[in-house]
Scaffold this active site. Structure first.
Site, mmCIF file in Angstrom:
data_model
loop_
_atom_site.group_PDB
_atom_site.id
_atom_site.type_symbol
_atom_site.label_atom_id
_atom_site.label_comp_id
_atom_site.label_asym_id
_atom_site.label_seq_id
_atom_site.Cartn_x
_atom_site.Cartn_y
_atom_site.Cartn_z
ATOM 1 N N MET A 117 38.983 31.965 56.766
ATOM 2 C CA MET A 117 40.185 31.134 56.657
ATOM 3 C C MET A 117 40.342 30.531 55.266
ATOM 4 O O MET A 117 41.184 29.674 55.038
ATOM 5 C CB MET A 117 40.165 30.042 57.733
ATOM 6 N N LYS B 276 44.283 29.585 55.740
ATOM 7 C CA LYS B 276 45.215 30.727 55.836
ATOM 8 C C LYS B 276 44.753 31.696 56.915
ATOM 9 O O LYS B 276 43.575 31.723 57.301
ATOM 10 C CB LYS B 276 45.344 31.476 54.503
ATOM 11 N N ASP C 292 41.790 34.331 46.773
ATOM 12 C CA ASP C 292 42.622 33.591 47.729
ATOM 13 C C ASP C 292 43.108 32.243 47.189
ATOM 14 O O ASP C 292 43.874 31.556 47.864
ATOM 15 C CB ASP C 292 41.835 33.327 49.029
ATOM 16 N N GLY D 181 38.569 28.529 53.353
ATOM 17 C CA GLY D 181 38.369 27.089 53.152
ATOM 18 C C GLY D 181 37.869 26.750 51.756
ATOM 19 O O GLY D 181 38.315 25.760 51.150
ATOM 20 N N GLY D 182 36.958 27.538 51.243
ATOM 21 C CA GLY D 182 36.447 27.279 49.888
ATOM 22 C C GLY D 182 37.562 27.439 48.861
ATOM 23 O O GLY D 182 37.682 26.639 47.919
HETATM 24 P P1 ATP Z 1 37.445 33.904 52.463
HETATM 25 O O1 ATP Z 1 38.308 34.043 53.661
HETATM 26 O O2 ATP Z 1 38.144 33.342 51.255
HETATM 27 O O3 ATP Z 1 36.667 35.101 52.135
HETATM 28 P P2 ATP Z 1 35.804 32.265 54.085
HETATM 29 O O4 ATP Z 1 36.847 31.413 54.682
HETATM 30 O O5 ATP Z 1 35.260 33.357 54.931
HETATM 31 O O6 ATP Z 1 36.325 32.821 52.722
HETATM 32 P P3 ATP Z 1 34.595 29.937 52.992
HETATM 33 O O7 ATP Z 1 34.768 28.898 54.047
HETATM 34 O O8 ATP Z 1 35.476 29.858 51.820
HETATM 35 O O9 ATP Z 1 34.623 31.374 53.641
HETATM 36 O O10 ATP Z 1 33.060 29.867 52.550
HETATM 37 C C1 ATP Z 1 32.368 30.961 51.989
HETATM 38 C C2 ATP Z 1 31.087 30.443 51.371
HETATM 39 O O11 ATP Z 1 31.428 29.747 50.165
HETATM 40 C C3 ATP Z 1 30.355 29.443 52.225
HETATM 41 O O12 ATP Z 1 29.295 30.060 52.896
HETATM 42 C C4 ATP Z 1 29.860 28.366 51.279
HETATM 43 O O13 ATP Z 1 28.480 28.445 51.094
HETATM 44 C C5 ATP Z 1 30.548 28.664 49.936
HETATM 45 N N1 ATP Z 1 31.369 27.538 49.444
HETATM 46 C C6 ATP Z 1 31.405 27.069 48.188
HETATM 47 N N2 ATP Z 1 32.272 26.054 48.067
HETATM 48 C C7 ATP Z 1 32.799 25.846 49.266
HETATM 49 C C8 ATP Z 1 33.744 24.924 49.769
HETATM 50 N N3 ATP Z 1 34.331 23.989 49.000
HETATM 51 N N4 ATP Z 1 34.080 25.035 51.067
HETATM 52 C C9 ATP Z 1 33.516 25.994 51.847
HETATM 53 N N5 ATP Z 1 32.597 26.858 51.420
HETATM 54 C C10 ATP Z 1 32.231 26.813 50.145
#
Ligand code: ATP
Length: 333
Positions: free
Chosen positions: A108, A18, A145, A110-111
């Site tokens: 974005m 997103k 999210d 991803g988690g």
């Molecule tokens: P958001 O925008 O929702 O705040 P983000 O996109 O900045 O999140 P993510 O890629 O979701 O960040 O990752 C945040 C942290 O979550 C990572 O540093 C990782 O250690 C942890 N994590 C746990 N599960 C996952 C997963 N399935 N994919 C990615 N990161 C994960």
């Protein structure tokens, strides 16, 4: 559990990343979250989350970001599968495999996307076919999210971003994402935002009329002007080099540029595919961005792309009409 559960051997859900077109951050709430008014758009960068029955719970991450993601019980996809099993009273371990193309710690979500994918895939594997509203409730328990990753499209989020209303907009938008080489932790960015605003009265956030007008008319130029993110000053304060990335994008034809969520990804809106190629080249050639991805939005939320039935399987439809997105294709192994 319905009888369909025995027939499925493997289910794969596809989940989108997103971008927040608008992210208004209000004052902190007593529970530590912030009041938000946000407009999400799902974009065509995807992870695939596959689940299959196993002796023990386990998880494998594939792809260029695998080393950055925990392959254990803390993984959001694993937490989602465990939560659904607990709520549904199911004791059937699964192995989860994530083919990861959404950048990690990049703003974005991803988690969150992987959590949504695991919910949807396990729900189908176990033959639950839960009503959409039930999955949304579980999604909100897992993270702010996660409900949007289920819903997709373009939507307004309030509360802590988890209370969603679809935005009936027009248009298909072309994005260029300049990725950072060092991630930003979401809690750190919110803390920096609070620090930068300390002593100032922070109003309750409300969505802007300019954003809604742009989306309703499908006007990419107006949307480019309306992009805004209250976390941007905090992300720029933590990673000042992002200023240069923004400047490079705007100097090379972007209609608008914004820190995506909590950053450090910068999302640039451009008018068409040709411009997106030009901008991608400019960002990488100038050294402003170590890597770049291109995508269009809005795209659909989490959906099942394959569900493979076993030798005994006679499972040939998307299951009962529960209102959530069923499989695009079911096949027998
Ligand atoms: P958001 O925008 O929702 O705040 P983000 O996109 O900045 O999140 P993510 O890629 O979701 O960040 O990752 C945040 C942290 O979550 C990572 O540093 C990782 O250690 C942890 N994590 C746990 N599960 C996952 C997963 N399935 N994919 C990615 N990161 C994960």
């Amino acid at each position: 559990m319905s009888s369909a559960a025995a027939a499925l051997q493997c289910v794969t859900a596809r989940v989108p990343a997103k971008v927040n077109l608008e992210l208004m951050v209000g004052p902190p709430r007593p529970d530590g979250f912030h009041h938000l008014a946000t407009v999400f758009q799902a974009v065509g960068l995807h992870d695939d989350v596959r689940v299959e029955p196993a002796e023990d719970w386990g998880i494998t991450i594939n792809g260029p970001y695998a080393d950055l993601v925990p392959a254990d019980e803390t993984n959001l996809a694993m937490r989602a599968a465990r939560l659904l099993a607990r709520k549904a009273g199911i004791d059937l371990p699964v192995h989860i495999t994530i083919d990861k193309d959404i950048p990690v710690a990049a703003g974005m979500a991803g988690g969150s996307a992987d959590a949504a994918g695991a919910l949807l895939a396990c729900d189908a594997l176990w033959g639950e076919w839960s009503p959409k509203a039930d999955l949304e409730d579980l999604a909100a328990e897992l993270g702010s999210d996660v409900p949007f990753a289920l819903m997709g499209g373009t939507a307004m989020g309030s509360g802590r971003g988890d209370q969603l209303a679809p935005v009936l907009g027009r248009g298909r938008y072309t994005w260029v994402f300049a990725l950072g080489d060092v991630g930003l932790s979401t809690p750190t960015v919110y803390a920096e935002c609070d620090r930068l605003r300390s002593g100032r009265r922070v109003p309750q956030p409300t969505p802007s009329a300019a954003m809604m007008t742009a989306l309703r008319s499908g006007d990419a130029v107006a949307l480019g002007r309306a992009l805004s993110n209250d976390l941007q000053p905090a992300a720029l304060s933590l990673q000042p080099r992002l200023e240069e990335v923004l400047r490079t994008g705007m100097d090379n034809g972007a209609l608008g540029g914004i820190v995506s969520g909590s950053g450090p990804t910068i999302a640039f809106l451009v008018s068409d595919t040709e411009r997106s190629l030009d901008l991608a080249v400019a960002l990488t050639a100038s050294g402003a961005a170590p890597s770049v991805k291109r995508a269009v939005g809005p795209v659909r939320g989490a959906h099942i792309v394959t569900a493979v039935s076993g030798p005994r399987g006679s499972f040939g439809s998307a299951g009962p009409d529960t209102g959530h997105t069923g499989p695009a294709g079911l096949r027998s192994s």
